[in-house]
Design a protein around this motif. Structure first.
Motif, mmCIF file in Angstrom:
data_model
loop_
_atom_site.group_PDB
_atom_site.id
_atom_site.type_symbol
_atom_site.label_atom_id
_atom_site.label_comp_id
_atom_site.label_asym_id
_atom_site.label_seq_id
_atom_site.Cartn_x
_atom_site.Cartn_y
_atom_site.Cartn_z
ATOM 1 N N LEU A 141 44.456 43.140 31.855
ATOM 2 C CA LEU A 141 43.359 42.487 32.463
ATOM 3 C C LEU A 141 43.665 41.994 33.726
ATOM 4 O O LEU A 141 44.814 42.025 34.188
ATOM 5 C CB LEU A 141 43.018 41.266 31.250
ATOM 6 C CG LEU A 141 42.713 41.513 29.970
ATOM 7 C CD1 LEU A 141 43.087 40.226 29.113
ATOM 8 C CD2 LEU A 141 41.150 41.764 30.028
ATOM 9 N N PRO A 142 42.441 41.718 34.528
ATOM 10 C CA PRO A 142 42.858 41.364 35.892
ATOM 11 C C PRO A 142 43.699 40.084 36.118
ATOM 12 O O PRO A 142 44.678 40.281 37.085
ATOM 13 C CB PRO A 142 41.333 40.889 36.340
ATOM 14 C CG PRO A 142 40.491 41.749 35.552
ATOM 15 C CD PRO A 142 41.294 41.725 33.980
ATOM 16 N N GLU A 145 47.308 41.762 35.596
ATOM 17 C CA GLU A 145 47.827 42.505 36.609
ATOM 18 C C GLU A 145 48.183 41.659 38.038
ATOM 19 O O GLU A 145 48.750 41.871 38.577
ATOM 20 C CB GLU A 145 46.551 43.554 37.121
ATOM 21 C CG GLU A 145 46.819 44.593 38.115
ATOM 22 C CD GLU A 145 45.899 45.554 38.383
ATOM 23 O OE1 GLU A 145 46.301 46.322 39.181
ATOM 24 O OE2 GLU A 145 45.123 45.750 37.628
ATOM 25 N N ALA A 146 47.311 40.708 38.251
ATOM 26 C CA ALA A 146 47.525 39.578 39.395
ATOM 27 C C ALA A 146 48.912 38.971 39.106
ATOM 28 O O ALA A 146 49.576 38.999 40.180
ATOM 29 C CB ALA A 146 46.326 38.704 39.563
ATOM 30 N N GLN A 234 40.936 33.078 33.059
ATOM 31 C CA GLN A 234 40.855 34.135 33.306
ATOM 32 C C GLN A 234 39.610 34.516 34.435
ATOM 33 O O GLN A 234 39.407 35.619 34.906
ATOM 34 C CB GLN A 234 40.222 35.045 32.135
ATOM 35 C CG GLN A 234 41.345 35.022 31.110
ATOM 36 C CD GLN A 234 41.292 36.343 30.231
ATOM 37 O OE1 GLN A 234 41.449 37.412 30.917
ATOM 38 N NE2 GLN A 234 41.621 36.332 29.093
ATOM 39 N N VAL A 237 40.181 35.039 39.575
ATOM 40 C CA VAL A 237 41.421 35.656 39.502
ATOM 41 C C VAL A 237 41.517 35.913 41.240
ATOM 42 O O VAL A 237 42.683 35.643 41.799
ATOM 43 C CB VAL A 237 41.566 36.868 39.027
ATOM 44 C CG1 VAL A 237 42.833 37.657 39.230
ATOM 45 C CG2 VAL A 237 41.482 36.794 37.575
ATOM 46 N N HIS A 238 40.597 36.303 41.959
ATOM 47 C CA HIS A 238 40.757 36.551 43.293
ATOM 48 C C HIS A 238 40.845 35.519 44.335
ATOM 49 O O HIS A 238 40.984 35.601 45.631
ATOM 50 C CB HIS A 238 39.639 37.786 43.643
ATOM 51 C CG HIS A 238 39.628 38.752 43.078
ATOM 52 N ND1 HIS A 238 40.828 39.767 42.843
ATOM 53 C CD2 HIS A 238 38.701 39.484 42.286
ATOM 54 C CE1 HIS A 238 40.555 40.742 42.176
ATOM 55 N NE2 HIS A 238 39.307 40.586 41.679
ATOM 56 N N HIS A 289 43.371 44.188 43.865
ATOM 57 C CA HIS A 289 43.872 44.794 44.253
ATOM 58 C C HIS A 289 44.976 45.660 43.842
ATOM 59 O O HIS A 289 45.107 45.824 43.227
ATOM 60 C CB HIS A 289 44.129 43.833 45.461
ATOM 61 C CG HIS A 289 43.833 42.534 45.645
ATOM 62 N ND1 HIS A 289 43.002 42.017 46.543
ATOM 63 C CD2 HIS A 289 44.451 41.344 44.834
ATOM 64 C CE1 HIS A 289 43.051 40.645 46.518
ATOM 65 N NE2 HIS A 289 43.914 40.333 45.551
#
Length: 345
Positions: A141-142, A145-146, A234, A237-238, A289
């Protein structure tokens, strides 16, 4: 990849089942689609039900060491109640949802040695066939990964990943096992810890992150495990400074000096991530990213050395026949599926 199998329970002339998953990488809590293709045998058959099962290769610790076996962690009834004429073709489309705690099997396109499968069970005239099996590929999931990217940018490296049978006390864990992603410490923490283990427990809105450190002993003290838990959203994230957040988690983890087995609570808040106290127990079981510099390369190198194979079965985990049935798939030797029947304990 497609696996076919004759309905062995009915012998020669029985129908065959062929499950085809839609290409792509699934994610925890996401959907999985595909088609189950049936081909009639030499006689007409009544299809009572068609069931999909998610199966994982899981390790468990016991008195004799560690063994591995298969665990069914979810199942879905996708069809049935129909008659399949001799020689006829029939397809059943399906879309099912993966559990939020489904383990991640690959990072940055590299397999981690985590083995998941989708098994198709066909019930005909009281007999069951559980032989059609397809590998299941799951990406992060984002937010997962982050967090892992942040570890990589902070200088941590990937070592291995595995699934452990049991439950982590004090968490909202739903599955009967959890995933551990083992990281080598960054130079900043190498003198303090031998390794870091990261476990993600996702829900639709939040992500529990459990960090465990194998702490080095000092001149006058023995090494011990330290565990901290955090919850992050969740969403957004960015907009999070993950480097600062993860580094704050690590500082709390390594600075903890509580004795083994003590349950202390800290109310620290890092951004939208909330820290929960160290539990000196080693993941107590309730069973009775893009990547920043370093992590992508480390995952590729570490995953390449991960061994995959079934070496045994844990008593009480699952029937031995299940391991026999999917052992060839786990070993990667046979694209036509294995033999045998079994079920979840």
């Amino acid at each position: 990849m497609v696996f076919k199998r004759l309905l062995g329970s009915l012998g020669v002339g029985g129908p065959t089942v062929d499950t085809v998953l839609t290409p792509g990488v699934a994610v925890p809590g996401g959907s999985l689609s595909g088609q189950v293709h049936l081909l009639g045998g030499t006689d007409d058959f009544d299809i009572e039900h068609i069931t999909l099962e998610f199966v994982a290769r899981v390790g468990a610790e016991h008195e004799d060491g560690e063994s591995h076996g298969a665990v069914v962690f979810d199942r879905f009834l996708i069809g049935g109640g129909c008659r399949l004429p001799a020689g006829a073709e029939h397809s059943v489309p399906f879309t099912v949802t993966l559990p939020w705690e489904t383990p991640v099997t690959e990072l940055y396109g590299q397999g981690l040695g985590i083995v998941l499968g989708v098994r198709t069970e066909l019930s005909v005239a009281g007999a069951k066939d559980t032989g059609d099996l397809d590998p299941l590929v799951v990406g992060p999931l984002p937010v997962q990964e982050a967090i892992l990217e942040a570890f990589g940018r902070l200088g941590f490296g990937f070592r291995s990943a595995d699934l452990e049978y049991g439950r982590i006390a004090g968490t909202g864990q739903q599955l009967p096992f959890y995933q551990e992603i083992e990281l080598a410490p960054s130079p900043k923490y190498a003198h303090t810890v031998n390794e870091i283990e990261v476990t993600f427990l996702a829900t639709p809105g939040d992500m529990e992150v459990i960090l465990e450190a194998d702490k080095r002993g000092g001149l006058f003290s023995d090494g011990h495990d330290a565990v901290t838990r955090f919850t992050v959203s969740q969403d957004g994230v960015h907009h999070q400074d993950w480097n600062a957040l993860v580094d704050g988690w690590m500082r709390q983890l390594v600075e903890h000096r509580a004795a083994y087995g003590q349950h202390a609570a800290h109310g620290q808040d890092y951004g939208h991530g909330h820290g929960y106290g160290d539990h000196g127990d080693h993941h107590q079981h309730d069973d009775g990213h893009r990547s920043g510099p370093g992590m992508g390369t480390a995952v590729a190198a570490g995953a390449a050395g991960v061994a995959v194979g079934v070496v045994g079965v844990v008593g009480g985990m699952v029937a031995a026949e299940v391991v026999d049935e999917i052992g060839d798939f786990f070993e990667g030797d046979d694209e036509e599926g294995g033999e045998g029947e079994g079920g979840e304990d």
